[in-house]
Design a protein around this motif. Structure first.
Motif, PDB file in Angstrom:
ATOM      1  N   SER A 153       5.192   7.270   1.059  1.00 26.13           N
ATOM      2  CA  SER A 153       5.860   6.079   1.666  1.00 26.13           C
ATOM      3  C   SER A 153       5.321   4.744   1.305  1.00 26.13           C
ATOM      4  O   SER A 153       3.862   4.732   0.896  1.00 26.13           O
ATOM      5  CB  SER A 153       6.343   6.086   3.082  1.00 26.13           C
ATOM      6  N   ARG A 154       5.757   3.636   1.297  1.00 18.21           N
ATOM      7  CA  ARG A 154       5.066   2.285   0.896  1.00 18.21           C
ATOM      8  C   ARG A 154       5.281   1.396   1.981  1.00 18.21           C
ATOM      9  O   ARG A 154       6.632   1.209   2.703  1.00 18.21           O
ATOM     10  CB  ARG A 154       5.907   1.958  -0.534  1.00 18.21           C
ATOM     11  N   GLN A 155       4.292   0.451   2.166  1.00 23.53           N
ATOM     12  CA  GLN A 155       4.576  -0.582   3.022  1.00 23.53           C
ATOM     13  C   GLN A 155       4.249  -1.701   2.417  1.00 23.53           C
ATOM     14  O   GLN A 155       2.970  -2.050   1.646  1.00 23.53           O
ATOM     15  CB  GLN A 155       3.458  -0.455   4.211  1.00 23.53           C
ATOM     16  N   ILE A 156       5.254  -2.835   2.099  1.00 15.81           N
ATOM     17  CA  ILE A 156       5.027  -3.842   1.672  1.00 15.81           C
ATOM     18  C   ILE A 156       4.456  -4.692   2.558  1.00 15.81           C
ATOM     19  O   ILE A 156       5.056  -5.113   3.552  1.00 15.81           O
ATOM     20  CB  ILE A 156       6.309  -4.503   0.827  1.00 15.81           C
ATOM     21  N   GLN A 157       3.237  -5.532   2.216  1.00 17.73           N
ATOM     22  CA  GLN A 157       2.646  -6.272   3.092  1.00 17.73           C
ATOM     23  C   GLN A 157       2.960  -7.745   2.930  1.00 17.73           C
ATOM     24  O   GLN A 157       3.275  -8.457   4.162  1.00 17.73           O
ATOM     25  CB  GLN A 157       1.036  -6.154   2.876  1.00 17.73           C
ATOM     26  N   ARG A 158       3.343  -8.277   1.841  1.00 13.90           N
ATOM     27  CA  ARG A 158       3.940  -9.530   1.720  1.00 13.90           C
ATOM     28  C   ARG A 158       4.438  -9.878   0.645  1.00 13.90           C
ATOM     29  O   ARG A 158       4.191  -8.989  -0.545  1.00 13.90           O
ATOM     30  CB  ARG A 158       2.713 -10.634   2.074  1.00 13.90           C
ATOM     31  N   GLY A 173       9.798  -1.786   7.434  1.00 19.15           N
ATOM     32  CA  GLY A 173       9.488  -0.479   8.037  1.00 19.15           C
ATOM     33  C   GLY A 173      10.692   0.363   8.129  1.00 19.15           C
ATOM     34  O   GLY A 173      10.736   0.978   9.056  1.00 19.15           O
ATOM     35  N   LEU A 174      11.796   0.229   7.238  1.00 18.26           N
ATOM     36  CA  LEU A 174      13.011   0.921   7.471  1.00 18.26           C
ATOM     37  C   LEU A 174      13.422   1.613   6.119  1.00 18.26           C
ATOM     38  O   LEU A 174      12.861   1.452   5.221  1.00 18.26           O
ATOM     39  CB  LEU A 174      14.035  -0.159   7.822  1.00 18.26           C
ATOM     40  N   THR A 175      14.382   2.487   6.273  1.00 20.53           N
ATOM     41  CA  THR A 175      14.836   3.164   5.126  1.00 20.53           C
ATOM     42  C   THR A 175      15.816   2.066   4.471  1.00 20.53           C
ATOM     43  O   THR A 175      16.529   1.388   5.018  1.00 20.53           O
ATOM     44  CB  THR A 175      15.504   4.425   5.235  1.00 20.53           C
ATOM     45  N   VAL A 226       7.805  -5.721  13.366  1.00 22.78           N
ATOM     46  CA  VAL A 226       7.657  -4.155  12.736  1.00 22.78           C
ATOM     47  C   VAL A 226       7.481  -3.441  14.189  1.00 22.78           C
ATOM     48  O   VAL A 226       8.253  -2.296  14.424  1.00 22.78           O
ATOM     49  CB  VAL A 226       7.040  -3.727  11.732  1.00 22.78           C
ATOM     50  N   VAL A 237       0.842  -1.305   0.015  1.00 23.93           N
ATOM     51  CA  VAL A 237       0.044   0.051   0.028  1.00 23.93           C
ATOM     52  C   VAL A 237       0.864   1.227   0.010  1.00 23.93           C
ATOM     53  O   VAL A 237       2.078   1.227   0.402  1.00 23.93           O
ATOM     54  CB  VAL A 237      -0.909   0.040   1.090  1.00 23.93           C
ATOM     55  N   GLY A 269      13.237  -2.584   2.756  1.00 27.82           N
ATOM     56  CA  GLY A 269      13.064  -1.515   3.807  1.00 27.82           C
ATOM     57  C   GLY A 269      11.594  -1.330   3.863  1.00 27.82           C
ATOM     58  O   GLY A 269      11.047  -1.381   4.955  1.00 27.82           O
ATOM     59  N   ASP A 270      10.908  -1.265   2.724  1.00 30.83           N
ATOM     60  CA  ASP A 270       9.481  -1.036   2.684  1.00 30.83           C
ATOM     61  C   ASP A 270       8.822  -2.138   3.106  1.00 30.83           C
ATOM     62  O   ASP A 270       7.642  -2.069   3.863  1.00 30.83           O
ATOM     63  CB  ASP A 270       8.959  -0.691   1.373  1.00 30.83           C
TER      64      ASP A 270
END
Lengths: 244, 244
Positions: A68-73, A188-190, A143, A62, A184-185
């Motif tokens: 910013s992007r959060q990769i869920q799986r 939850g990190l850079t 996370v 999402v 990172g995505d």
DNA sequence: CGAGCCGTTGAAAGATGTCAAACGGCGTGG
DNA sequence: CCACGCCGTTTGACATCTTTCAACGGCTCG
């Protein structure tokens, strides 16, 4: 291996009768291919089908409105995609190919019909869903409550375990083929900090690297600092006996 | 309201026939009560049943081996608990009562039998599962990619929306009755920092407080900074038509 | 009345993010 | 075949956010 990765996977959880297996194989219809970085569907797209990943590797993410992007799986062969289309008219996430991938598309109505005719398949789907949910809980705990190093270690272990399922046997290294930005995505990190953690793990001789290829050097230590639990192992559906 | 919170909830997603409703109500058997801070089951307990929360409020969490806790979700009346017992012999999480609660216990085999006899119920379970999964994805994105203030705001909005379902109408304040420590364990923050964020939201007049009671003062702003999406709204299972 | 839990606050430390720059590989176009 | 440009990795210095530690007050319950 039969034609249906999906039926195979389900069979591993619940023994399907030949009839059930055939029914399930029949429903997996249109083939769809997506090239690296190609998008299968985007957030808020109207999606009325499910997909089974046959070959390749994909990811679900999402985007937040600060960009910013959060990769869920990350998704691997046999994984079910867009099961939320059973309930939501619009996709809650975006699914993109990490490597060239091919999928089988299943119309949701067709799948529902199969389940109505063969309820054990419904139980199987429910079972697959549980595994996903527990895996996601683990990610949330990682996370929310573990250090950057632990999260990177956990991601590497997860990638190795999932990739190993399709990799040629006897090779203990793996090449996820994702950028550190993507790592990172997912954690939850850079990207910068992921890089530092990877090099630290390398210096401590917990992992090895060459090119984009990783080796787990000290699995016990890695599992310990990562709090890692392999949820794809240790399933038990033996209790499920079919009664008249 | 009928005797079965569970059947009611499912009916809201998929219209159940009277027969199906009766079947489902019949299966929800033993009543179980848990007092505030009481544990329904712990991680690694062998759990062979599911539960439906009837009254009260509970939470699901995991403990990491450094002693920290990640609360995965708060549970409200109608929520299904321990669905993972369908697949895992041992519970992956601990479930504890936040307030005095009562539950209905459903043997997993009994539920499976119901699904086998009435596959639409299986589809309904699958649907409920999707909602949970999407809600958990949102939490992952919040913890992984948003600021402390945003996470606290999102938690408050979620608590309000879920509590509102059972609260007397006309009151726009809510009293979750959880400590700031628990809010921290749910959002991946420390209790101290949760406190600072709450007071900041209060100073900015986004929320009001008195005692343990919160009021949403500026919902639009709160939703914006929290990236909040209410996943329990906007469901659509209208596509599901039953064919011969 | 005392003990303990919870909320509140300040000061300092620590972890992670941000910014900037350099490097290398790799594909593309000349 | 070579040059260029782009993307990803690596590194350093610095900024920011969040945690940690410590202390205090209020409140409830025994």
């Amino acid at each position: 291996m039969s034609e249906s990765v999906f039926a195979d996977r389900l069979t591993r959880l619940i023994a399907l009768s030949p009839d059930e297996h055939a029914l399930l194989t029949g429903v997996e219809e249109r083939e769809r291919r997506v090239r690296r970085n190609g998008v299968l569907f985007s957030e808020n797209d109207r999606v009325a089908e499910l997909f089974v990943l046959r070959r390749g590797m994909m990811m679900s993410y999402v985007l937040l409105d600060d960009g910013s992007r959060q990769i869920q799986r990350f998704l691997f062969p046999g994984d079910l995609i867009a099961t939320t289309s059973l309930v939501y008219a619009k996709a809650p996430d975006t699914v993109m190919a990490v490597h060239d991938s091919s999928l089988g598309a299943i119309d949701r109505q067709a799948l529902a019909d199969v389940v109505l005719r063969c309820p054990r398949i419904g139980l199987g789907l429910l079972a697959l869903e549980q595994v996903e949910r527990v895996a996601m809980s683990d990610r949330l705990a990682a996370v929310g409550r573990t250090s950057a190093k632990a999260r990177v270690a956990a991601l590497l272990l997860e990638l190795r375990n999932r990739l190993r399922a399709t990799a040629p046997a006897g090779i203990d290294s793996f090449a996820p083929g994702i950028t550190q930005e993507e790592m990172g995505d997912a954690t939850g990190l850079t990207a910068v900090h992921v890089n530092r953690m990877i090099r630290q793990l390398e210096e401590e001789r917990l992992i090895g690297r060459e090119g984009g290829r990783f080796t787990i050097r000290d699995e016990a230590s890695l599992v310990r600092i990562a709090n890692y639990i392999d949820r794809y192992a240790g399933l038990d559906m033996g209790w499920l006996t079919v009664r008249g």
